[in-house]
Design an enzyme around this catalytic site. Sequence first.
Site, PDB file in Angstrom:
ATOM      1  N   ASP A 259       0.663  -1.151   0.171  1.00 59.61           N
ATOM      2  CA  ASP A 259       0.020  -0.096  -0.223  1.00 59.61           C
ATOM      3  C   ASP A 259       0.863   1.370   0.122  1.00 59.61           C
ATOM      4  OD1 ASP A 259      -2.399  -1.456   0.088  1.00 59.61           O
ATOM      5  OD2 ASP A 259      -2.703  -1.150   2.107  1.00 59.61           O
ATOM      6  N   LYS A 281      -3.220   2.479  -1.649  1.00 64.65           N
ATOM      7  CA  LYS A 281      -4.367   3.536  -1.944  1.00 64.65           C
ATOM      8  C   LYS A 281      -4.009   4.799  -0.871  1.00 64.65           C
ATOM      9  CE  LYS A 281      -7.224  -0.154  -1.442  1.00 64.65           C
ATOM     10  NZ  LYS A 281      -7.739  -0.583  -0.496  1.00 64.65           N
ATOM     11  N   MET A 394      -8.540   7.686   9.581  1.00 65.37           N
ATOM     12  CA  MET A 394      -8.935   8.389   8.547  1.00 65.37           C
ATOM     13  C   MET A 394      -9.961   9.294   8.776  1.00 65.37           C
ATOM     14  SD  MET A 394      -9.371   4.992   6.047  1.00 65.37           S
ATOM     15  CE  MET A 394     -10.210   4.027   7.342  1.00 65.37           C
TER      16      MET A 394
HETATM   17  N1  SAH Z   1      -4.147  -0.788   8.885  1.00 65.74           N
HETATM   18  C1  SAH Z   1      -3.795   0.547   9.523  1.00 65.74           C
HETATM   19  C2  SAH Z   1      -4.813   1.470   9.190  1.00 65.74           C
HETATM   20  C3  SAH Z   1      -4.859   1.783   7.637  1.00 65.74           C
HETATM   21  S1  SAH Z   1      -6.219   3.172   7.445  1.00 65.74           S
HETATM   22  C4  SAH Z   1      -3.313   0.288  10.830  1.00 65.74           C
HETATM   23  O1  SAH Z   1      -3.657  -0.630  11.194  1.00 65.74           O
HETATM   24  O2  SAH Z   1      -2.741   1.428  11.211  1.00 65.74           O
HETATM   25  C5  SAH Z   1      -5.195   4.545   7.240  1.00 65.74           C
HETATM   26  C6  SAH Z   1      -5.323   5.606   8.516  1.00 65.74           C
HETATM   27  O3  SAH Z   1      -4.563   4.743   9.461  1.00 65.74           O
HETATM   28  C7  SAH Z   1      -4.749   6.845   8.222  1.00 65.74           C
HETATM   29  O4  SAH Z   1      -5.614   7.762   7.625  1.00 65.74           O
HETATM   30  C8  SAH Z   1      -4.384   7.371   9.597  1.00 65.74           C
HETATM   31  O5  SAH Z   1      -5.508   7.727  10.293  1.00 65.74           O
HETATM   32  C9  SAH Z   1      -3.900   6.073  10.174  1.00 65.74           C
HETATM   33  N2  SAH Z   1      -2.298   5.937  10.217  1.00 65.74           N
HETATM   34  C10 SAH Z   1      -1.759   5.274   9.357  1.00 65.74           C
HETATM   35  N3  SAH Z   1      -0.170   5.304   9.745  1.00 65.74           N
HETATM   36  C11 SAH Z   1      -0.454   6.390  10.492  1.00 65.74           C
HETATM   37  C12 SAH Z   1       0.724   7.113  11.196  1.00 65.74           C
HETATM   38  N4  SAH Z   1       2.241   6.709  10.992  1.00 65.74           N
HETATM   39  N5  SAH Z   1       0.490   8.001  12.112  1.00 65.74           N
HETATM   40  C13 SAH Z   1      -0.840   8.421  12.463  1.00 65.74           C
HETATM   41  N6  SAH Z   1      -1.871   7.844  11.586  1.00 65.74           N
HETATM   42  C14 SAH Z   1      -1.531   6.654  10.990  1.00 65.74           C
END
Ligand code: SAH
Length: 482
Positions: A259, A281, A394
């Site tokens: 991703d 995405k 998100m």
């Molecule tokens: N599977 C991922 C989430 C994917 S959805 C997980 O478990 O973290 C994507 C969202 O995750 C982003 O919009 C944000 O809200 C959050 N996110 C992912 N990486 C991040 C980071 N390093 N810092 C803050 N938010 C993060």
Amino acid sequence: MSTFNPSIAPARLNAFPIFAKVEGRVVVIVGDGDEALAKTRLMAQSSAELRVISAAPEAELADWAEANGVAIVRQAYEPALLTDAALVFAATGELDRDAAVVADARSLKIAVNAVDRPELCDFFTPALVNRAPVAVAIGTEGAGPVLAQMIRARIDQMLSPQLGVLAQLAASYRDAVEKLLPKGVARRRFWKEFFTGETARNVDAGDLSSARRTASRLLRERGAVPGHVALVGAGPGAEDLLTLRAHRLLMEADVIVHDALVPEAVIAMGRRDAERIAAGKRKGCHSKTQSEINALLVELGHAGKRVVRLKSGDPLVFGRAGEEMAALRDAGISYEVVPGVTAAFAAAADFELPLTLRGVSSSMVFTTGHDLKGATLPDWARLAIDGATVAVYMGRSIAAEVAERLIAAGLSPDTAVAVVENASLKSKRLFHGTLADLPSLQERTDLTGPVMTIIGDAVAGANFDRSTALYRALAFQEEISR
Ligand code: SAH
């Protein structure tokens, strides 16, 4: 003038590594204290019969020997005690005693090691990664014991704890493989699949009978490789928050499908010749639709590829892994899931924020907030009002709506809120405020990285030393852009 030029002359080993057969043989260790204990411990990893010679062993040595079934010969050292030994260790800690043992061993033509006296040694003992029958021995000819230990630790991490069991299983298949598979490509293919594919995975999971079954099937199918997809959590961004299992799978993958949020440094951990496919995405730039990604994984699996499907954070948290698993299941392709550190945990760690807090919050909600649009309030909003800590994924573009709906539903506007951009990365930024300040998040055009919002009374327990005010930051931003 010296002709020595280290950049051109290849250095040669002054001590060449070999593996000494000690099964059923006697190994003698002479000494009473720490040195003797260290060598006894080391050699106890072998099947040699250990003979510790010490008239007056120190308590630690005596206790260890007792607990580990090693006999101590409680008499003064004499050369006759060495006669049947394969190896001898002079470990008395005293130069003249060690020198006497060395001289006796040599006159009996037995190889000897004197602890911490390289000039008296016929051989050195390595730093050892032990997955019997597999052993990795690391030596530096005494140049850097600390370096040897560092290398040892790194190799130890790289190798599955079950590697020894897998190697034993391999030994039991060797004759059959030699009989049934022609030398060359077919045999190599069989062993490669055996050591990295389903058989290895079954051994790792502690399921030996399945491992035998898959190995036998592999042999029947003459090494034809079934594809496999691992849905792997890449963690929140920092490459050292990857799990060891994720790292190992990355190094074995033929194809890595990742991703957009997965950092380059993590993807780069894959084999150099692995194929890399970006699957999207990020908000606003979907490079592949979900059904295209599902179809791609199925196609790669059918082609016999070992695929790592790399997702940011944990693959099962807002990762659409459910759809990918269903597609793989329908297509009969084997898969596994490797958890990762989800963004909420990384953000909480950056903020030193207790997600559960005694007497304040004992439950936690993972949400996107995107389900707050309908007429009825989703269940999690009620949980928030009852004190749950809420992690919003998100949530930047709908911050105002989340805040308004929660306040309208009865959550206090004073409820603490923590926001982290780029959690776990060097570029992270921390903001704090209240639910009433949260709408300002939506207006902040300076936040370009992924953002995690955490709401709840437990947030009040965070460390605000490195964070700035969510709302004031906005006022300041307006001021400077004026
Ligand atoms: N599977 C991922 C989430 C994917 S959805 C997980 O478990 O973290 C994507 C969202 O995750 C982003 O919009 C944000 O809200 C959050 N996110 C992912 N990486 C991040 C980071 N390093 N810092 C803050 N938010 C993060």
